[in-house]
Design an enzyme around this catalytic site. Structure first.
Site: not given
Lengths: 281, 322
Positions: B13, B40, B61, B86, B112, B120, B170
């Site tokens: 990322r 993020s 989104e 998302f 991610h 998560d 990530r």
């Protein structure tokens, strides 16, 4: 600039087109189309700054119109054709195999006048916000217009766009909500009541205007007012009262005509109520 | 085999963020949108340097994707940023109608992705995104393997006219591809030549495939390693050319076995030549909380799983009836 009488005559021809187009393929959405004929004719003939013969996808230095409730494609196609975007005769291809006039509008087949596909509801206002931001970044002073249905406001994305438009001070955008109070399953108030739309849009921070969308004089003056309200750090929305099925007595205010086509007999009755003003396609 | 030496370990990322920042300076048509995950997604530098071209969309989104389509209509090159979940599942219809069907030049940038999102858990660990995006007509699907490649891919997609799904992740992973690489969309990269089996890998699994290559060599199996950074359009010619030489295949990806790289290669093989194929992928399951390493082990996406799959594929080749 057309006179009110001229606009009204064009709208009547557009209404003939709508019932003939939907009858020909025994499908499509005549109700909302008939209700919005006056608005779209007024917009395309007297309000938008546009060049129908040279459609520019990017809409540079022109008004841009987004139809979010894409199911009322018959009225849009008819108005686009009569404005000169394509031949009126092409209306005969509506919903037929290989047509550019798909059931719901699309850019896929390169139909002049269409900037984005619509039909799956709730997306057009967001796209219009994006187009308006592009104009702002480019220093383009022309406005973006977007029409949504009142049933469409049940889609949560519309309210995401409502927040976004205010957060980013999008003040070169005029949204119009077709408030005919009906959706496929019945009256909005029975299907899923929308509450006080005026207060809702105001609470979101929009400049809210209202008008009778079937009164051309009023439509002209409120659209002028809306244009003057632009450039004021917030977006403008017009809650536009219309009659579903307007102009054909047995279709008026009846949700059954949201998405059903007239029979041969019904077509005859409808056409008898709508004068052929510009010649049928 | 070809030895690849990582210069360092970095998250993919950050490669995206660095490239977006460069694009902000080099191309004024590039605009960026983010749904409350600026940090993020490593989009902070772009947001800080180009506030007039950065749009914070909040946790909305669907609106972000359609706004991006509107920006593209006007001629901008929008990059949207949020987690892969998302970026796809939540907004599939917006991508389908406003972006793909409408042919808009929107770059959907997704961080991610997969199990390595970690603690998560399954709600955020999407394993179906490549499949969803690959099904959309006209959508380009790219899953680069390290920091340098993600950076190069981000620069490359800005020049490509059309919708793109760019998938990255990530965790910090070995950064081993050249910093000055010329990223060509749709071109498979041979990382190590071999003769017994071809391992087609994408994303974080590319490094693991190279590790597997070393282990296999010690056992006398010569593996060819091909980095499929672009899953759609797939470099079918490179796939078939390699298999003509090796005669059996393994796919490795941080994704569900349905719809991803394994499926894409299987489609090519089934319609061309039925070489044995073994898939290293998540097997019809959601993920769960855990460290990235623990999850990759539990769900069978480790180096040793690639080694085992290569041996299975190789043995099917030499003994077809077994």
């Amino acid at each position: 600039m057309k006179s009110t009488l001229e606009l009204s005559k064009i709208a009547t021809q557009v209404r003939r087109d709508i019932v003939r187009m939907t009858h020909a393929v025994q499908s499509g959405h005549p109700g909302g189309s008939l209700g919005c004929a006056d608005l779209l004719v007024t917009l395309y003939f007297n309000v938008l700054k546009h060049d129908p013969k040279h459609f520019d996808m990017q809409g540079k230095n022109q008004s841009m119109f987004f139809l979010s409730n894409g199911h009322i494609s018959p009225v849009w196609y008819s108005v686009l054709a009569h404005s000169g975007y394509f031949e009126v005769s092409e209306l005969a291809t509506f919903r037929k195999l290989n047509t550019r006039l798909q059931g719901h509008p699309t850019t896929h087949d390169h139909l002049p006048g269409v900037h984005i596909a619509s039909g799956s509801l709730g997306q057009g206002l967001s796209a219009a916000c994006g187009a308006a931001l592009t104009k702002r970044m480019n220093g383009d002073k022309e406005l973006v217009y977007c029409l949504c249905g009142d049933g469409e406001l049940q889609e949560g994305q519309v309210w995401e766009a409502a927040m976004f438009g205010v957060a980013h001070r999008i003040d070169n955008l005029i949204a119009m909500i077709d408030c005919n109070g009906l959706q496929i399953d019945g009256p909005l108030d029975k299907v899923l009541p929308g509450g006080d739309l005026h207060k809702k849009w105001e609470a979101f921070g929009w400049e809210v205007l209202t008008m009778d969308g079937n009164n051309i004089d009023e439509t002209l003056s409120v659209l002028e007012k809306a244009k003057n309200a632009c450039g004021n750090n917030k977006p403008v929305v017009i809650l536009m009262k219309t009659i579903m099925g307007k102009g054909v007595d047995f279709m008026e205010n009846n949700h059954k005509w949201h998405g059903s086509a007239p029979s041969d007999e019904q077509l005859k009755t409808a056409l008898a109520q709508l004068e052929e003003t510009l010649g049928d396609y | 085999m070809t030895k690849h030496i990582p210069t360092d370990k970095k998250d993919t990322r950050s490669g995206f963020g660095a490239a977006l920042s460069e694009l902000g300076k080099s191309n004024t048509e590039v605009v960026a949108l983010c749904a409350d995950l600026t940090g993020s997604l490593k989009m902070d530098a772009f947001a800080k340097d180009h506030p007039e071209r950065f749009y914070q969309c909040g946790i909305a989104e669907a609106n972000m994707i359609s706004v991006a389509a509107g920006l593209a209509t006007g001629g901008k090159i929008p990059f949207t940023g949020t987690f892969a979940n998302f970026s796809t599942g939540r907004v599939y219809d917006q991508i389908r109608q406003s972006v793909a069907y409408s042919g808009k030049n929107v770059k959907i940038c997704a961080s991610h992705a997969g199990l390595t999102l970690g603690e998560d858990g399954a709600t955020h660990q999407i394993l179906e995104d490549i499949g969803m995006m690959r099904m959309l007509p006209g959508m380009t699907v790219i899953n680069p393997c390290d920091y340098n490649q993600t950076k190069a891919a981000t620069i490359a997609i800005a020049k490509h006219d059309g919708p793109v799904y760019l998938r990255f992740g990530r965790p910090s992973v070995p950064n081993f591809t050249p910093a000055d690489q010329d990223f060509q969309i749709g071109k498979a990269l041979m990382l190590s030549p071999g003769s017994d089996v071809t391992i087609f890998a994408t994303g974080h699994l590319v490094w693991k495939a190279l590790e597997a290559c070393e282990l296999l060599e010690k056992e006398g199996i010569s593996a060819e390693i091909i980095n499929i950074h672009t899953i759609k359009p797939l470099d079918e010619a490179a796939v078939l050319a390699s298999l003509k030489k090796t005669g059996c295949a393994v796919t490795a990806e941080e994704h569900m076995k349905y719809g991803g790289l394994g499926s894409a290669i299987a489609e090519v093989l089934a319609t061309n030549h039925p070489y044995p194929l073994e898939m290293v992928a998540v097997n019809d399951s959601f993920g769960e909380s855990g460290t990235p390493d623990q999850l990759m082990t539990k769900y069978g996406l480790d180096t040793k799983d690639i080694v085992a799959a290569a041996k299975r594929s190789f043995s099917r080749k030499i003994n077809p009836s077994s």
